[in-house]
Write a protein that holds these residues in place. Structure first.
Motif, PDB file in Angstrom:
ATOM      1  N   ARG A 107       9.003  -0.420  -0.058  1.00  0.00           N
ATOM      2  CA  ARG A 107       9.120  -1.625   0.789  1.00  0.00           C
ATOM      3  C   ARG A 107       8.325  -2.780   0.210  1.00  0.00           C
ATOM      4  O   ARG A 107       8.785  -3.916   0.169  1.00  0.00           O
ATOM      5  CB  ARG A 107       8.618  -1.318   2.206  1.00  0.00           C
ATOM      6  CG  ARG A 107       9.646  -0.656   3.096  1.00  0.00           C
ATOM      7  CD  ARG A 107       9.248  -0.749   4.577  1.00  0.00           C
ATOM      8  NE  ARG A 107       7.901  -0.251   4.849  1.00  0.00           N
ATOM      9  CZ  ARG A 107       7.605   1.043   5.012  1.00  0.00           C
ATOM     10  NH1 ARG A 107       8.543   1.959   4.915  1.00  0.00           N
ATOM     11  NH2 ARG A 107       6.369   1.420   5.275  1.00  0.00           N
ATOM     12  N   ARG A 108       7.113  -2.485  -0.293  1.00  0.00           N
ATOM     13  CA  ARG A 108       6.281  -3.560  -0.850  1.00  0.00           C
ATOM     14  C   ARG A 108       6.946  -4.227  -2.053  1.00  0.00           C
ATOM     15  O   ARG A 108       6.668  -5.370  -2.370  1.00  0.00           O
ATOM     16  CB  ARG A 108       4.927  -2.997  -1.305  1.00  0.00           C
ATOM     17  CG  ARG A 108       3.985  -2.621  -0.187  1.00  0.00           C
ATOM     18  CD  ARG A 108       2.639  -2.294  -0.826  1.00  0.00           C
ATOM     19  NE  ARG A 108       1.777  -1.473  -0.014  1.00  0.00           N
ATOM     20  CZ  ARG A 108       0.728  -0.802  -0.472  1.00  0.00           C
ATOM     21  NH1 ARG A 108       0.436  -0.844  -1.759  1.00  0.00           N
ATOM     22  NH2 ARG A 108      -0.032  -0.088   0.320  1.00  0.00           N
ATOM     23  N   ALA A 130      -0.478   5.121  -2.398  1.00  0.00           N
ATOM     24  CA  ALA A 130       0.158   4.813  -1.098  1.00  0.00           C
ATOM     25  C   ALA A 130       1.408   5.680  -0.992  1.00  0.00           C
ATOM     26  O   ALA A 130       1.926   6.142  -2.017  1.00  0.00           O
ATOM     27  CB  ALA A 130       0.525   3.334  -1.007  1.00  0.00           C
ATOM     28  N   GLU A 144      11.263   6.995  -5.340  1.00  0.00           N
ATOM     29  CA  GLU A 144      10.288   7.969  -4.833  1.00  0.00           C
ATOM     30  C   GLU A 144      10.210   9.210  -5.715  1.00  0.00           C
ATOM     31  O   GLU A 144       9.148   9.817  -5.865  1.00  0.00           O
ATOM     32  CB  GLU A 144      10.628   8.334  -3.380  1.00  0.00           C
ATOM     33  CG  GLU A 144      10.368   7.152  -2.450  1.00  0.00           C
ATOM     34  CD  GLU A 144      10.338   7.527  -0.977  1.00  0.00           C
ATOM     35  OE1 GLU A 144       9.986   8.675  -0.652  1.00  0.00           O
ATOM     36  OE2 GLU A 144      10.663   6.670  -0.143  1.00  0.00           O
ATOM     37  N   GLY A 166      -2.666   2.821   1.736  1.00  0.00           N
ATOM     38  CA  GLY A 166      -1.626   2.848   2.775  1.00  0.00           C
ATOM     39  C   GLY A 166      -2.066   2.120   4.040  1.00  0.00           C
ATOM     40  O   GLY A 166      -3.105   2.452   4.612  1.00  0.00           O
ATOM     41  N   GLY A 167      -1.298   1.119   4.446  1.00  0.00           N
ATOM     42  CA  GLY A 167      -1.588   0.393   5.688  1.00  0.00           C
ATOM     43  C   GLY A 167      -2.818  -0.493   5.636  1.00  0.00           C
ATOM     44  O   GLY A 167      -3.231  -1.031   6.658  1.00  0.00           O
ATOM     45  N   GLN A 209      15.947   3.813  -3.394  1.00  0.00           N
ATOM     46  CA  GLN A 209      14.731   4.433  -2.848  1.00  0.00           C
ATOM     47  C   GLN A 209      14.545   5.877  -3.315  1.00  0.00           C
ATOM     48  O   GLN A 209      13.427   6.313  -3.596  1.00  0.00           O
ATOM     49  CB  GLN A 209      14.754   4.354  -1.314  1.00  0.00           C
ATOM     50  CG  GLN A 209      13.452   4.877  -0.701  1.00  0.00           C
ATOM     51  CD  GLN A 209      13.200   4.391   0.705  1.00  0.00           C
ATOM     52  OE1 GLN A 209      13.971   3.592   1.234  1.00  0.00           O
ATOM     53  NE2 GLN A 209      12.135   4.885   1.313  1.00  0.00           N
ATOM     54  N   ASP A 245       7.468   5.556   0.364  1.00  0.00           N
ATOM     55  CA  ASP A 245       8.347   4.634   1.115  1.00  0.00           C
ATOM     56  C   ASP A 245       7.669   3.284   1.321  1.00  0.00           C
ATOM     57  O   ASP A 245       8.312   2.235   1.288  1.00  0.00           O
ATOM     58  CB  ASP A 245       8.791   5.261   2.441  1.00  0.00           C
ATOM     59  CG  ASP A 245       7.640   5.671   3.335  1.00  0.00           C
ATOM     60  OD1 ASP A 245       6.521   5.863   2.828  1.00  0.00           O
ATOM     61  OD2 ASP A 245       7.850   5.795   4.550  1.00  0.00           O
ATOM     62  N   GLU A 246       6.346   3.306   1.491  1.00  0.00           N
ATOM     63  CA  GLU A 246       5.623   2.032   1.644  1.00  0.00           C
ATOM     64  C   GLU A 246       5.649   1.242   0.331  1.00  0.00           C
ATOM     65  O   GLU A 246       5.855   0.019   0.319  1.00  0.00           O
ATOM     66  CB  GLU A 246       4.174   2.289   2.088  1.00  0.00           C
ATOM     67  CG  GLU A 246       3.403   0.999   2.311  1.00  0.00           C
ATOM     68  CD  GLU A 246       2.033   1.197   2.968  1.00  0.00           C
ATOM     69  OE1 GLU A 246       1.816   2.230   3.653  1.00  0.00           O
ATOM     70  OE2 GLU A 246       1.174   0.315   2.796  1.00  0.00           O
TER      71      GLU A 246
END
Ligand code: S3P
Length: 196
Positions: A132-133, A125, A151, A171-172, A147, A128-129
């Protein structure tokens, strides 16, 4: 009720992991290794094992305590010992194993999975996702600071994750959708008691 030999033959995938009777989920923090792992195991009627949980049980300390008291190198050693113990146990078959985020970076862990004929599925993924998770105050992750650092560590590790048997883009996507895609990509068939 099919006998054990029949049950083992139920889950099939393409060579060299055919029939596929267990699998490992690998990837960075926040990839969904534990949540997707639980969902997969429940659908397939397989056992679910979390490597971090096993280490904490064996050590009677949290991952965070191990990092603080003994450092990362010792944690990596414990990770390897725990995985070796897991794959040598008689309950080796019909298992979904969730590895901790740094485990698959270690060549010894990759070799251990390969020697046990356990395919590794890399849950991928965007960084940045993933960050957040992982925004879960109740879960302490010693290697998630800010962050930028998070990353950057992901960027450095990705080439190792890409050595997994298969990459799955998450992702998503929902947990259920990822589980469905893995089952279909590896052609996994549930045991009696699974709910797929
Ligand atoms: C780590 C990830 C953690 C845990 C430990 C180290 C890492 O697992 O094993 O904090 O090196 O990326 P999760 O990926 O389940 O958070």
């Amino acid at each position: 009720m099919p006998n054990l030999a029949d049950q083992r033959a139920i889950a099939r995938t393409s060579s060299p992991y055919s029939p596929c009777t267990s699998l490992a989920l690998v990837g960075f923090m926040g990839a969904g290794k534990t949540t997707v792992g639980r969902e997969l195991a429940s659908r397939l009627g397989w056992h679910f094992e979390d490597l971090d949980d096993l280490i904490e049980k064996l050590e009677r300390r949290t991952v965070e305590q191990i990092f603080q008291e003994d450092g990362e190198a010792e944690f990596r050693r414990l990770e390897f010992m725990a995985l070796r113990r897991m794959v040598k146990s008689p309950r080796h078959d019909s298992r979904v194993i969730a590895l901790g985020g740094g485990a698959f970076i270690e060549p010894a862990i990759q070799d251990c999975l390969q020697a046990a004929n356990i395919p590794a599925v890399f849950l991928d993924a965007p960084g940045d996702e993933l960050f957040r998770r992982c925004d879960q105050p109740e879960v302490r992750r010693p290697l998630r600071r800010d962050q930028k650092q998070f990353e950057e560590l992901y960027r450095r590790r990705r080439p190792e994750y890409l050595k997994a048997t298969m990459r799955m883009d998450t992702g998503g996507k929902t947990i259920g959708a990822v589980a469905t895609e893995i089952i279909s990509a590896l052609n996994l068939v549930p045991l009696p008691g699974g709910r797929e």
